[in-house]
Design a protein around this motif. Structure first.
Motif, mmCIF file in Angstrom:
data_model
loop_
_atom_site.group_PDB
_atom_site.id
_atom_site.type_symbol
_atom_site.label_atom_id
_atom_site.label_comp_id
_atom_site.label_asym_id
_atom_site.label_seq_id
_atom_site.Cartn_x
_atom_site.Cartn_y
_atom_site.Cartn_z
ATOM 1 N N GLY A 98 1.020 -1.141 0.048
ATOM 2 C CA GLY A 98 0.074 -0.076 0.013
ATOM 3 C C GLY A 98 0.794 1.364 -0.044
ATOM 4 N N GLY A 126 -0.446 4.592 0.769
ATOM 5 C CA GLY A 126 -1.018 5.424 1.788
ATOM 6 C C GLY A 126 -0.590 5.382 3.101
ATOM 7 N N GLU A 127 -0.927 6.080 3.949
ATOM 8 C CA GLU A 127 -0.626 5.878 5.521
ATOM 9 C C GLU A 127 -1.648 6.345 6.449
ATOM 10 O OE1 GLU A 127 3.322 6.095 8.464
ATOM 11 O OE2 GLU A 127 3.325 7.337 6.725
ATOM 12 N N SER A 185 -3.229 2.662 4.554
ATOM 13 C CA SER A 185 -3.724 2.101 3.447
ATOM 14 C C SER A 185 -4.603 0.909 3.681
ATOM 15 C CB SER A 185 -2.656 1.633 2.520
ATOM 16 O OG SER A 185 -1.975 0.548 3.214
ATOM 17 N N ARG A 217 6.313 0.328 1.353
ATOM 18 C CA ARG A 217 6.140 1.660 1.203
ATOM 19 C C ARG A 217 7.558 2.413 1.918
ATOM 20 N NH1 ARG A 217 4.738 6.136 4.252
ATOM 21 N NH2 ARG A 217 3.904 7.867 3.261
#
Length: 228
Positions: free
Chosen positions: A24, A26-27, A29, A61
């Motif tokens: 993923g 995003g953080e 995600s 990530r």
């Protein structure tokens, strides 16, 4: 007389090792959220089979720059080297990717490109993915499963895909996701509970295998022409 030498732990007593690779961006995600649910379920299923597990999460990530450097230079930074070594030695693997352009993400693919060719041979894998629409769920079958087939890693029958409605679409959707998670985790636990290590799962060639009895192509054509 000296004390007796301790016996190595029986397979049923040895703790299993489970790696979770999530790509993923995003953080937080949704890929990481799904990865965590799968990890908890697989850990519980392994414990129920007498194989308590140590779970290690590899968040790609955080390794994106190191992965790019390694692909260009051929020299992995220490943190990436440790992650690759860890994934190559576990008893089971959960791999989660977001779906972009109807396939796995470039970050996900790049990490697995860096593994040694036989690193995952015989390692059972639970595949999972997230995407903006349920129409992307087939990416698990036409892209992710062939990837692990190429790496000679057996994949569990149930692949888990989570669309946005699975997270907040009512009891029916969340219940369906939970059922898929438990089913896939159980399949992974069944495969991993019988793992005796990479050597037992994929014994090296001994050089004594019987040669294949191959009929020359010209003879096959001749036989075919007679039948016709």
């Amino acid at each position: 007389m000296g004390s007796p030498r301790p016996h190595p732990p029986r397979e049923a007593e040895r703790r299993a090792t489970l790696a979770v690779v999530t790509a993923g961006l995003g953080e937080p995600s949704t890929s990481r959220l799904l990865a965590d649910r799968l990890a908890y379920a697989a850990r519980d299923q392994l414990a129920a089979r007498g194989r308590p597990a140590d779970v290690h999460v590899v968040e790609l990530r955080e390794l994106a720059g190191a992965i790019a450097d390694h692909m260009v230079t051929g020299f992995p930074p220490a943190r990436l080297r440790d992650a690759l070594a860890e994934v190559a030695t576990v008893d089971a693997l959960i791999a989660v990717t977001p779906v972009f352009a109807a396939s796995y993400s470039g970050l996900f693919k790049s990490f697995f490109d860096l593994l040694e060719p036989d690193a995952l041979r015989g390692t059972p894998v639970l595949m999972a993915a997230t995407g903006g629409t349920a129409r992307h769920s087939l990416a698990l079958e036409h892209a992710v499963r062939p990837l692990f087939g190429y790496l000679r890693a057996p994949t569990v029958p149930t692949a888990v895909f989570a669309a946005p409605e699975d997270w907040g679409g009512g009891d029916r959707h969340t219940g369906e996701l939970a059922a898929r998670v438990e089913r896939a985790a159980g399949e992974l636990a069944d495969m991993a509970a019988g793992t005796r290590g990479r050597a037992a799962a994929a014994p090296p060639a001994t050089g004594t295998e019987a040669p294949l009895d191959v009929v020359p192509f010209a003879e096959q054509l001749a036989a075919l022409s007679v039948r016709n």
